[in-house]
Design a protein around this motif. Structure first.
Motif, short mmCIF file in Angstrom:
data_model
loop_
_atom_site.label_atom_id
_atom_site.label_comp_id
_atom_site.label_asym_id
_atom_site.label_seq_id
_atom_site.Cartn_x
_atom_site.Cartn_y
_atom_site.Cartn_z
N SER A 368 -3.02 -16.62 -1.48
CA SER A 368 -2.61 -15.92 -2.24
C SER A 368 -3.56 -15.28 -3.27
CB SER A 368 -1.27 -16.03 -2.90
OG SER A 368 -1.58 -17.29 -3.67
N LEU A 369 -4.52 -16.28 -3.90
CA LEU A 369 -5.39 -15.93 -4.88
C LEU A 369 -6.67 -15.55 -4.12
CD1 LEU A 369 -5.13 -19.50 -6.96
CD2 LEU A 369 -4.15 -17.14 -7.52
N TYR A 370 -6.84 -15.69 -2.82
CA TYR A 370 -8.04 -15.32 -2.43
C TYR A 370 -7.73 -13.82 -1.83
CZ TYR A 370 -11.23 -19.11 -1.45
OH TYR A 370 -12.34 -20.11 -1.47
N LEU A 371 -6.53 -13.59 -1.64
CA LEU A 371 -5.94 -12.19 -1.15
C LEU A 371 -6.20 -11.19 -2.25
CD1 LEU A 371 -3.42 -12.94 1.35
CD2 LEU A 371 -5.80 -12.05 1.95
N ILE A 372 -6.00 -11.55 -3.43
CA ILE A 372 -6.08 -10.69 -4.75
C ILE A 372 -7.17 -9.61 -4.75
CG2 ILE A 372 -6.06 -10.65 -7.30
CD1 ILE A 372 -4.02 -12.80 -7.48
N LEU A 379 -2.95 -0.57 -6.51
CA LEU A 379 -1.67 -1.25 -6.16
C LEU A 379 -1.46 -2.38 -7.18
CD1 LEU A 379 -2.00 -1.08 -2.29
CD2 LEU A 379 -0.55 0.66 -3.95
N SER A 380 -1.43 -2.11 -8.46
CA SER A 380 -1.19 -3.51 -9.29
C SER A 380 0.02 -4.19 -9.44
CB SER A 380 -1.26 -2.77 -11.03
OG SER A 380 -0.04 -1.96 -10.97
N GLY A 381 0.85 -3.58 -8.62
CA GLY A 381 2.21 -4.47 -8.44
C GLY A 381 1.79 -5.37 -7.47
N VAL A 382 1.05 -5.13 -6.30
CA VAL A 382 0.84 -6.00 -5.27
C VAL A 382 -0.27 -7.33 -5.80
CG1 VAL A 382 -0.24 -6.29 -3.03
CG2 VAL A 382 0.79 -4.23 -3.38
N THR A 383 -1.09 -6.70 -6.74
CA THR A 383 -1.79 -7.90 -7.56
C THR A 383 -1.10 -8.81 -8.16
OG1 THR A 383 -3.69 -6.42 -7.44
CG2 THR A 383 -3.73 -8.54 -9.09
N ALA A 385 2.31 -9.46 -7.68
CA ALA A 385 3.05 -10.26 -6.83
C ALA A 385 2.25 -11.39 -6.18
CB ALA A 385 3.61 -9.36 -5.81
N LEU A 386 0.78 -11.20 -5.83
CA LEU A 386 0.15 -12.32 -5.42
C LEU A 386 -0.26 -13.27 -6.32
CD1 LEU A 386 -2.18 -10.40 -3.14
CD2 LEU A 386 -0.47 -11.63 -2.46
N LEU A 389 2.98 -15.32 -6.73
CA LEU A 389 2.94 -16.16 -5.68
C LEU A 389 2.27 -17.43 -5.69
CD1 LEU A 389 4.31 -16.81 -2.79
CD2 LEU A 389 2.48 -15.53 -1.92
N GLY A 390 0.97 -17.33 -6.25
CA GLY A 390 0.18 -18.25 -6.53
C GLY A 390 0.70 -19.35 -7.50
N LYS A 391 1.15 -18.54 -8.79
CA LYS A 391 1.85 -19.28 -9.65
C LYS A 391 3.06 -20.28 -9.21
CE LYS A 391 2.81 -20.56 -13.70
NZ LYS A 391 3.72 -19.67 -14.70
N PHE A 392 3.93 -19.51 -8.27
CA PHE A 392 4.89 -20.17 -7.79
C PHE A 392 4.38 -21.37 -6.89
CE2 PHE A 392 7.15 -20.80 -3.60
CZ PHE A 392 8.49 -21.26 -3.99
#
Length: 502
Positions: A368-372, A379-383, A385-386, A389-392
């Motif tokens: 998730s951190l790589y895909l950011i 698409l700030s919302g996707v950033t 969310a990713l 997800l990493g924090k989760f």
């Protein structure tokens, strides 16, 4: 906190309106033009030019003028906060570095507290260290309000954070040793973690109503007084008492617990007292964490795992302030995402092996951190969310690593081992505030560093021992060991590697 350069002194002199408007230089920050917060054009030069009737930008090229630092102070915005330690001690401009350094001082205190409290707890008991460190945290959190300078503030933050991590680790180990089976899993995952998460979610509520930093500090210190009556409610760890040869005290605690739960205790709980005392004579020290090859390898692998989750957790938690313009909402969102993470860690502790759990967690975090960096700018919302997800994933890993470490080390080393691992992990926490500053060079550099660290740790988890559904070890000889595995890469024949961990 937002702040602005002030030019109160210049307004006392006879400056034209044009020069009053132009005396503060314009700088480009993040692609936007803003008035400088830390400098102005030299006042004596501006006064001379204004007296000559020359106009800025017309008769005078402003880029040719010399600048000087602000000597009249700063105006701080009170739209969000009434005051902070930044505004209290003017930690801006040339003192800007003191802001992340103050955060790092907090983690230096955590490092020190983890190291010292662990050894004290293994020597003097879980319960005394739990309450002494809680007193240290409460007292110095309160005294921080009266800090006369930034230096004193840092010293008090160091002492308060030392006490905070001390009572956290002692309380965690005490709960793990008192409870057993599913109850221990529930406590080490949901019990202690959800309590932390609830406090995390309450923090922005406190901050919203207490917008002065001293009032907020007082509000955070007072709840520590609630621990006073718990001295008569919490018992010492029977496992620790047994490791010290104090079998009679341990047996009394267990019989009292059986009575309260309406369970009939067996006539003999620990067997022959002489055998118990012989086992208790074997005392462990911090050097035992690296004395033998097996324990040393396990300890070093745990170090890397702890550093990964600590650096990722602190870095992503601090960075979530950028998620929303409202810092209170950002903090709340960062806390809310931890609830499903703790529930997931509880389920993982119940049904999934430890190594598989860490593999899944680190893959999700690193990916998730790589895909950011691949997300389009719009698409700030996707950033967000990713990153969440990493924090989760990292939060779930932070919960698992505490339980996993407690399951690996024996009773005499459990608190010391957990505390030393926590101390080493704080090196990553200390660097996290400065890690985020790498975004100046590349926007997603912090995420790339954290993602890389996750994948490196992913490889090392393959060499860790398994503790799933195994009893807690009482001595080093009972510590779980890495099982043999087959490797086909060295010769064409199947080679069984020797257990180098023994």
């Amino acid at each position: 906190m937002e702040f602005q350069n002030t030019t109160a002194l210049s307004l006392r002199f006879n400056l034209t309106e044009e020069w009053r408007a132009a005396i503060i230089p314009i700088e480009v920050l993040n692609g936007k033009q803003e008035l400088s917060r830390c400098s102005r054009y030299r006042l004596d030069v501006v006064l001379n030019l204004s007296a000559q009737g020359l106009n800025p930008g017309v008769d005078v090229n402003l880029t040719d003028l010399h600048q000087e630092s602000c000597v009249d102070g700063w105006n701080y915005s009170k739209d969000i906060y009434q005051s902070t330690f930044v505004s209290e001690f003017n930690l801006v401009c040339k003192d800007q570095w003191k802001q992340p350094f103050t955060s790092s001082i907090n983690f230096v205190g955590v490092l020190f507290g983890s190291f010292v409290s662990g050894q004290l707890s293994d020597r003097f008991g879980r319960k005394p260290v739990l309450f002494v460190t809680m007193a240290v945290q409460t007292i110095f959190s309160f005294v921080t309000i009266f800090s006369p300078s930034w230096t004193v503030l840092c010293i008090l933050i160091f002492l308060a954070s030392s006490g905070q991590i001390g009572n956290y680790v002692a309380g965690f180990v005490l709960g793990c040793e008192i409870l057993s089976g599913n109850a221990r899993v529930l406590f080490s995952s949901l019990g202690i973690s959800l309590g932390f998460s609830i406090g995390y979610m309450i923090l922005p509520l406190f901050a919203f109503f207490l917008r002065d930093w001293k009032s907020l500090q007082l509000g955070l210190a007072v709840p520590g007084l609630l621990y006073i009556p718990m001295w008569w409610m919490i018992t010492e760890s029977p496992r620790w008492l047994l490791s010290q040869g104090r079998a009679e005290e341990a047996e009394a605690i267990l019989r009292n617990a059986a009575k309260k739960n309406k369970i009939e205790a067996p006539d003999v709980i620990f067997g022959d007292p002489k055998e118990v005392n012989i086992q208790a004579k074997q005392q462990y020290h911090i050097i035992d964490l690296i004395r033998t090859l097996h324990v040393r390898n396990t300890t070093f692998l745990l170090f890397l795992l702890w550093v990964t989750v600590a650096t990722g957790y602190v870095g992503l938690s601090i960075n979530t302030a950028q998620l929303h313009p409202n810092p209170y909402l950002s903090c709340f969102l960062s806390a809310v995402v931890e609830v499903p993470a703790y529930i997931s860690s509880w389920l993982a502790l119940q049904y999934i092996s430890r190594r598989l759990s860490f593999v899944c967690i680190l893959v999700v975090a690193g990916s998730s951190l790589y895909l950011i960096q691949l997300v389009p700018e719009g698409l700030s919302g996707v950033t967000i969310a990713l990153e969440m997800l990493g924090k989760f994933a990292i939060t779930a890993g932070a919960t698992l690593v505490y339980a996993y470490t407690a399951e690996i080390y024996p009773t005499g080393l459990r608190n010391t081992g957990t505390a030393v691992c926590g101390s080493v992990s704080r090196m990553g926490s200390i660097l996290s505030p400065f890690l985020l500053s790498l975004s100046v060079y590349y926007k997603f550099m912090p995420q790339l560093v954290l993602g890389t660290l996750a994948f490196v740790s992913l490889f090392t988890t393959l060499f860790m021992p398994e503790t799933f559904k195994k009893p807690l070890p009482q001595c080093i000889e009972e510590m779980p060991k890495r099982k043999r595995f087959k490797c086909p890469f060295f010769t064409r024949k199947e080679v069984v590697l020797k257990e180098s961990w023994l």
